[in-house]
Design a protein around this motif. Sequence first.
Motif, PDB file in Angstrom:
ATOM      1  N   SER A 363      28.040 -20.251 -15.380  1.00 40.03           N
ATOM      2  CA  SER A 363      27.009 -20.364 -14.349  1.00 40.03           C
ATOM      3  C   SER A 363      25.951 -19.320 -14.686  1.00 40.03           C
ATOM      4  CB  SER A 363      27.594 -20.158 -12.960  1.00 40.03           C
ATOM      5  OG  SER A 363      28.169 -18.896 -12.857  1.00 40.03           O
ATOM      6  N   ILE A 364      24.711 -19.736 -14.583  1.00 34.52           N
ATOM      7  CA  ILE A 364      23.593 -18.940 -15.093  1.00 34.52           C
ATOM      8  C   ILE A 364      22.705 -18.504 -13.932  1.00 34.52           C
ATOM      9  CG2 ILE A 364      21.672 -18.889 -16.752  1.00 34.52           C
ATOM     10  CD1 ILE A 364      24.290 -19.720 -18.082  1.00 34.52           C
ATOM     11  N   GLU A 365      22.430 -17.208 -13.893  1.00 31.97           N
ATOM     12  CA  GLU A 365      21.569 -16.662 -12.853  1.00 31.97           C
ATOM     13  C   GLU A 365      20.295 -16.180 -13.541  1.00 31.97           C
ATOM     14  OE1 GLU A 365      24.022 -13.917 -10.615  1.00 31.97           O
ATOM     15  OE2 GLU A 365      22.279 -13.257  -9.458  1.00 31.97           O
ATOM     16  N   GLY A 366      19.238 -16.959 -13.393  1.00 35.56           N
ATOM     17  CA  GLY A 366      17.975 -16.602 -14.039  1.00 35.56           C
ATOM     18  C   GLY A 366      16.938 -17.633 -13.657  1.00 35.56           C
ATOM     19  N   THR A 367      15.879 -17.715 -14.426  1.00 35.42           N
ATOM     20  CA  THR A 367      14.841 -18.717 -14.134  1.00 35.42           C
ATOM     21  C   THR A 367      15.288 -20.083 -14.650  1.00 35.42           C
ATOM     22  OG1 THR A 367      13.796 -18.400 -16.278  1.00 35.42           O
ATOM     23  CG2 THR A 367      13.057 -16.957 -14.491  1.00 35.42           C
ATOM     24  N   ASP A 368      14.544 -21.107 -14.268  1.00 31.75           N
ATOM     25  CA  ASP A 368      14.826 -22.441 -14.803  1.00 31.75           C
ATOM     26  C   ASP A 368      14.701 -22.444 -16.323  1.00 31.75           C
ATOM     27  OD1 ASP A 368      15.173 -23.233 -12.240  1.00 31.75           O
ATOM     28  OD2 ASP A 368      13.332 -24.438 -12.095  1.00 31.75           O
ATOM     29  N   ALA A 369      13.737 -21.677 -16.806  1.00 32.23           N
ATOM     30  CA  ALA A 369      13.543 -21.612 -18.260  1.00 32.23           C
ATOM     31  C   ALA A 369      14.760 -20.972 -18.935  1.00 32.23           C
ATOM     32  CB  ALA A 369      12.277 -20.815 -18.588  1.00 32.23           C
ATOM     33  N   SER A 375      21.120 -23.907 -21.860  1.00 37.11           N
ATOM     34  CA  SER A 375      21.650 -25.279 -21.947  1.00 37.11           C
ATOM     35  C   SER A 375      21.317 -25.928 -23.288  1.00 37.11           C
ATOM     36  CB  SER A 375      21.094 -26.150 -20.817  1.00 37.11           C
ATOM     37  OG  SER A 375      21.433 -25.600 -19.572  1.00 37.11           O
ATOM     38  N   SER A 376      20.249 -25.436 -23.942  1.00 34.57           N
ATOM     39  CA  SER A 376      19.892 -26.015 -25.243  1.00 34.57           C
ATOM     40  C   SER A 376      20.954 -25.705 -26.305  1.00 34.57           C
ATOM     41  CB  SER A 376      18.526 -25.500 -25.705  1.00 34.57           C
ATOM     42  OG  SER A 376      18.637 -24.163 -26.155  1.00 34.57           O
ATOM     43  N   ALA A 391      23.210 -23.643 -12.829  1.00 31.70           N
ATOM     44  CA  ALA A 391      22.662 -22.485 -12.122  1.00 31.70           C
ATOM     45  C   ALA A 391      23.731 -21.957 -11.185  1.00 31.70           C
ATOM     46  CB  ALA A 391      21.425 -22.897 -11.338  1.00 31.70           C
ATOM     47  N   GLY A 392      23.846 -20.643 -11.097  1.00 32.87           N
ATOM     48  CA  GLY A 392      24.860 -20.094 -10.194  1.00 32.87           C
ATOM     49  C   GLY A 392      25.016 -18.601 -10.365  1.00 32.87           C
ATOM     50  N   HIS A 393      25.967 -18.070  -9.644  1.00 31.25           N
ATOM     51  CA  HIS A 393      26.202 -16.630  -9.565  1.00 31.25           C
ATOM     52  C   HIS A 393      26.800 -16.094 -10.865  1.00 31.25           C
ATOM     53  CE1 HIS A 393      28.561 -13.153  -7.595  1.00 31.25           C
ATOM     54  NE2 HIS A 393      27.296 -12.839  -7.518  1.00 31.25           N
ATOM     55  N   GLY A 394      26.316 -14.908 -11.290  1.00 23.45           N
ATOM     56  CA  GLY A 394      26.854 -14.295 -12.499  1.00 23.45           C
ATOM     57  C   GLY A 394      28.197 -13.637 -12.258  1.00 23.45           C
ATOM     58  N   PRO A 400      24.660  -5.947  -8.696  1.00 22.87           N
ATOM     59  CA  PRO A 400      23.643  -4.920  -8.397  1.00 22.87           C
ATOM     60  C   PRO A 400      22.647  -4.694  -9.529  1.00 22.87           C
ATOM     61  CG  PRO A 400      25.903  -4.089  -8.024  1.00 22.87           C
ATOM     62  CD  PRO A 400      26.013  -5.378  -8.775  1.00 22.87           C
ATOM     63  N   LEU A 401      22.995  -5.106 -10.733  1.00 21.64           N
ATOM     64  CA  LEU A 401      22.184  -4.771 -11.910  1.00 21.64           C
ATOM     65  C   LEU A 401      20.817  -5.456 -11.862  1.00 21.64           C
ATOM     66  CD1 LEU A 401      22.423  -3.150 -14.562  1.00 21.64           C
ATOM     67  CD2 LEU A 401      23.304  -5.217 -15.655  1.00 21.64           C
ATOM     68  N   THR A 402      19.783  -4.655 -12.120  1.00 21.13           N
ATOM     69  CA  THR A 402      18.424  -5.210 -12.166  1.00 21.13           C
ATOM     70  C   THR A 402      17.717  -4.717 -13.422  1.00 21.13           C
ATOM     71  OG1 THR A 402      17.578  -3.320 -10.919  1.00 21.13           O
ATOM     72  CG2 THR A 402      18.103  -5.294  -9.647  1.00 21.13           C
ATOM     73  N   SER A 403      16.850  -5.555 -13.928  1.00 16.74           N
ATOM     74  CA  SER A 403      15.980  -5.227 -15.062  1.00 16.74           C
ATOM     75  C   SER A 403      14.925  -6.315 -15.051  1.00 16.74           C
ATOM     76  CB  SER A 403      16.758  -5.273 -16.386  1.00 16.74           C
ATOM     77  OG  SER A 403      16.996  -3.985 -16.890  1.00 16.74           O
ATOM     78  N   PRO A 404      13.707  -6.021 -15.511  1.00 14.62           N
ATOM     79  CA  PRO A 404      12.627  -6.996 -15.343  1.00 14.62           C
ATOM     80  C   PRO A 404      12.957  -8.418 -15.799  1.00 14.62           C
ATOM     81  CG  PRO A 404      11.753  -4.932 -16.175  1.00 14.62           C
ATOM     82  CD  PRO A 404      13.251  -4.773 -16.131  1.00 14.62           C
ATOM     83  N   LYS A 405      13.576  -8.542 -16.970  1.00 12.89           N
ATOM     84  CA  LYS A 405      13.815  -9.901 -17.483  1.00 12.89           C
ATOM     85  C   LYS A 405      15.307 -10.229 -17.610  1.00 12.89           C
ATOM     86  CE  LYS A 405       9.452 -10.590 -19.767  1.00 12.89           C
ATOM     87  NZ  LYS A 405       8.747 -10.844 -21.028  1.00 12.89           N
ATOM     88  N   LEU A 406      16.090  -9.584 -16.808  1.00 17.94           N
ATOM     89  CA  LEU A 406      17.540  -9.736 -16.927  1.00 17.94           C
ATOM     90  C   LEU A 406      18.015 -11.148 -16.536  1.00 17.94           C
ATOM     91  CD1 LEU A 406      20.391  -8.524 -17.285  1.00 17.94           C
ATOM     92  CD2 LEU A 406      20.231  -7.682 -14.932  1.00 17.94           C
ATOM     93  N   VAL A 407      18.843 -11.714 -17.385  1.00 13.28           N
ATOM     94  CA  VAL A 407      19.531 -12.972 -17.083  1.00 13.28           C
ATOM     95  C   VAL A 407      21.021 -12.663 -16.969  1.00 13.28           C
ATOM     96  CG1 VAL A 407      20.031 -15.313 -17.906  1.00 13.28           C
ATOM     97  CG2 VAL A 407      17.810 -14.258 -18.393  1.00 13.28           C
ATOM     98  N   LYS A 408      21.666 -13.306 -16.009  1.00 14.87           N
ATOM     99  CA  LYS A 408      23.097 -13.067 -15.819  1.00 14.87           C
ATOM    100  C   LYS A 408      23.875 -14.368 -16.002  1.00 14.87           C
ATOM    101  CE  LYS A 408      22.055  -9.464 -12.450  1.00 14.87           C
ATOM    102  NZ  LYS A 408      22.147  -9.045 -11.035  1.00 14.87           N
ATOM    103  N   ALA A 409      25.122 -14.228 -16.403  1.00 24.49           N
ATOM    104  CA  ALA A 409      25.965 -15.411 -16.560  1.00 24.49           C
ATOM    105  C   ALA A 409      27.398 -15.073 -16.193  1.00 24.49           C
ATOM    106  CB  ALA A 409      25.912 -15.925 -18.000  1.00 24.49           C
TER     107      ALA A 409
END
Lengths: 456, 456
Positions: A363-369, A375-376, A391-394, A400-409
């Motif tokens: 499950s991926i927590e980020g933008t649609d992109a 998914s590619s 799409a879903g919770h990491g 709690p982790l934040t960073s400008p472009k952080l993606v979670k899985a």
Amino acid sequence: MKKLPFLLVFTSFLGFAQSSDEEQLKAIYHQSLTNSKCYSWLDYLSNTIGHRLSGSVGAEKAVQYTKAQMEASGTFDKVYLQEVMVPKWVRGEKESAYILDGKKKVAVPICALGGSVATPKKGILAEVVEVKSLKELETLGEAKLTGKIIFFNRPMNPENVQAFLSYRDAGDQRRSGAKESLKYGALGVIVRSLTFTLDDFPHTGNTNYGDVSIDKRIPACAISTNGANLLSQMLKQNPTLKFYFKQSCYQEADVLSHNVIGEIKGTSTPENIIVVGGHLDSWDLADGSHDDGAGCVQSMEVANIFKNIGYKPKNTIRVVLFMNEENGGRGGDKYQELAQKNNENHIFAMESDSGGFVPRGFSIEGTDANLAKISSFKNLFEPYFIHSFTAGHGGSDIEPLTSPKLVKAGLRPDSQRYFDYHHAGNDKFDAINKRELELGAATMTALIYLIDTHGI
Amino acid sequence: MKKLPFLLVFTSFLGFAQSSDEEQLKAIYHQSLTNSKCYSWLDYLSNTIGHRLSGSVGAEKAVQYTKAQMEASGTFDKVYLQEVMVPKWVRGEKESAYILDGKKKVAVPICALGGSVATPKKGILAEVVEVKSLKELETLGEAKLTGKIIFFNRPMNPENVQAFLSYRDAGDQRRSGAKESLKYGALGVIVRSLTFTLDDFPHTGNTNYGDVSIDKRIPACAISTNGANLLSQMLKQNPTLKFYFKQSCYQEADVLSHNVIGEIKGTSTPENIIVVGGHLDSWDLADGSHDDGAGCVQSMEVANIFKNIGYKPKNTIRVVLFMNEENGGRGGDKYQELAQKNNENHIFAMESDSGGFVPRGFSIEGTDANLAKISSFKNLFEPYFIHSFTAGHGGSDIEPLTSPKLVKAGLRPDSQRYFDYHHAGNDKFDAINKRELELGAATMTALIYLIDTHGI
């Protein structure tokens, strides 16, 4: 026709990238299934150390053991601990409970919910009101609830294919049952165990009193599903039967514990950090092999596989074993606090905390992109029966982790059997299948490899 | 623009079909997870009846039980038995074995392979030659093999994600080890159990002597993987140690048994038959819950779900519980013989014989067009995490079946844990997860519904 040569070059470059990725994934899965250490690490964590409730001796031993294993592996540039103060809840003597129907006493299996207060020393004996929801408390009101034990008995809904949905929906009874019941003068709370199976294991898990002062809190326990069915059936025959339970759990002062971190410095952009982790603490009724010994050893295995296939990550990889996910989340909070303080840039964070079962996807927590990008990679995973990218919770520790472009899985293993063991006395090493555990580790490694190589 | 209206109509028709299929699949999965009987049927088959080796009392009880259940269900237009003569192999007294190293005796767990002859009454004591393949026998030759016990010790290859590939590859040792070894004057055969796990369960399964006369056959047993590793290790220390084993298995005359069949007559093309089945016989070391009690009760559940959702199939549906898959395949042969005799037209046959684990998809035996057609349903299955539609074998019991346009399919559950239990003493009801079993039944029902509705 003039553009064709470029097109050909471009196509063949893409073809090469794809085929090189295919080869790397093949190497990753091969290493994991033939040459991994995660199963023997988990054997030690489970069978030699045992449970790892925050603040316990087991938790401390697990910190030292995993740190030593990471150091000895020769895989990391740096292995270190992050200090974190954690709550220390202690179960105390084994709980006891029975149904008292006239002169008939029927013992039933219970356990205190995590964070619960004790009963008075002689236990609590009172009539029982069975409810199916928190809302029902309002309807019944103080007149019917004062002086009673409230029995929350709404089963997990079997119709969801994704078992976590059912857990989430039924979970309010465990999380908030005590806090809500005490408002109506109830003496205590019994919660049906959060599992689909009918068995004799009570399943613990945290209950939350919010800001209710300690002297106003009422004790809460989980009852096994067989016990819950029995109690419900007997209540139908005799609504004024009584229930007795006794538990001696207590909260001590916070104690010092640690997140355990192994770091591989990135070869080209070391300032960009990829985290992969699980939580080292567990509940105290068993070994916590699935929850979350599995996620810890799988995360350690990611680094081991990279070493075995000779892959040097471009970005910095951190294996993080978080402390105190189960009853506080202090490890995840501390990790974020220090990351922020040190101005770190996290680009990707992955958590494995859904059991060591056969992996199905992420499950991926980020933008649609971000989701589209991940998914590619799907076709690369299909030979390994990994197909679910949603799409879903990491995960709780990386929440709690934040960073400008952080993606979670979050790794998503098959969920059907998870709640057979979750927070119960049978979450033991013998419930782990070596290959399923290894396939999970390989799947985590594969996605981290792809993101490290191709960006996110 | 002129063609647009037609296109719109067409699209909306497709949209309707798709959405109606979606609703039906939802109903199918819902029924299976909330209102199925397969788990309790399997409980009875496993825990009350027990093993169902062809010709045994258990096999006969299972025939009567499943027939009675199908009759009582009110689901079928007709429930009947097909007579079939089956071989009756009997294990006899529990086998015993030990390694004799000087004066040291170390007992190891073995079981006779199905179809094996007995040892002489006092057992066999001889030196051991360890080999990794049938081919190695040729290299070693009579000089080194005469008078010896041949120990086939090639493990299942862990690197295949699809566990059945490893089973197929290592399986020649069990299937042909005895037949090949006796050519070189060997006295007996020990085969490493066909499982990935290291444990103390010997795994049986058929061995095949071909046309070798009974007096020339040599006894063959399976040894547990822990036992195999120990024997191999001790042989390295002392290549002239001896191995002792004793088994008293024997073949009796063929006996009468039955395929059990429940039939729902098709509403519009009853002459077209869809078969769904598993095999009712099992090995004798445990309950055969996964192999193949699961496949039988899932097949029965298909009809139960159709009843519960009120679906009346267009084609005739036959639930077939085949007898004697494990050591003869006589039930499958008999079914085909009678189908041919009665000029029956089978359009689709599905078998579930890979365990009651979480379903992943189907292997399809048909033309490329058949595979494409079935794969076109893939998006309907994705909400249920079913995603694997590949060309492959349908199943042993439906293998003999022929019809001009027949397509076959095998349910493909996750394969990682199958060989933990396959043909061993732990293939018991407690190794079954209710939800996984039910999801398998729903997945079978869904594909049969789609093929019945849309054709193949």
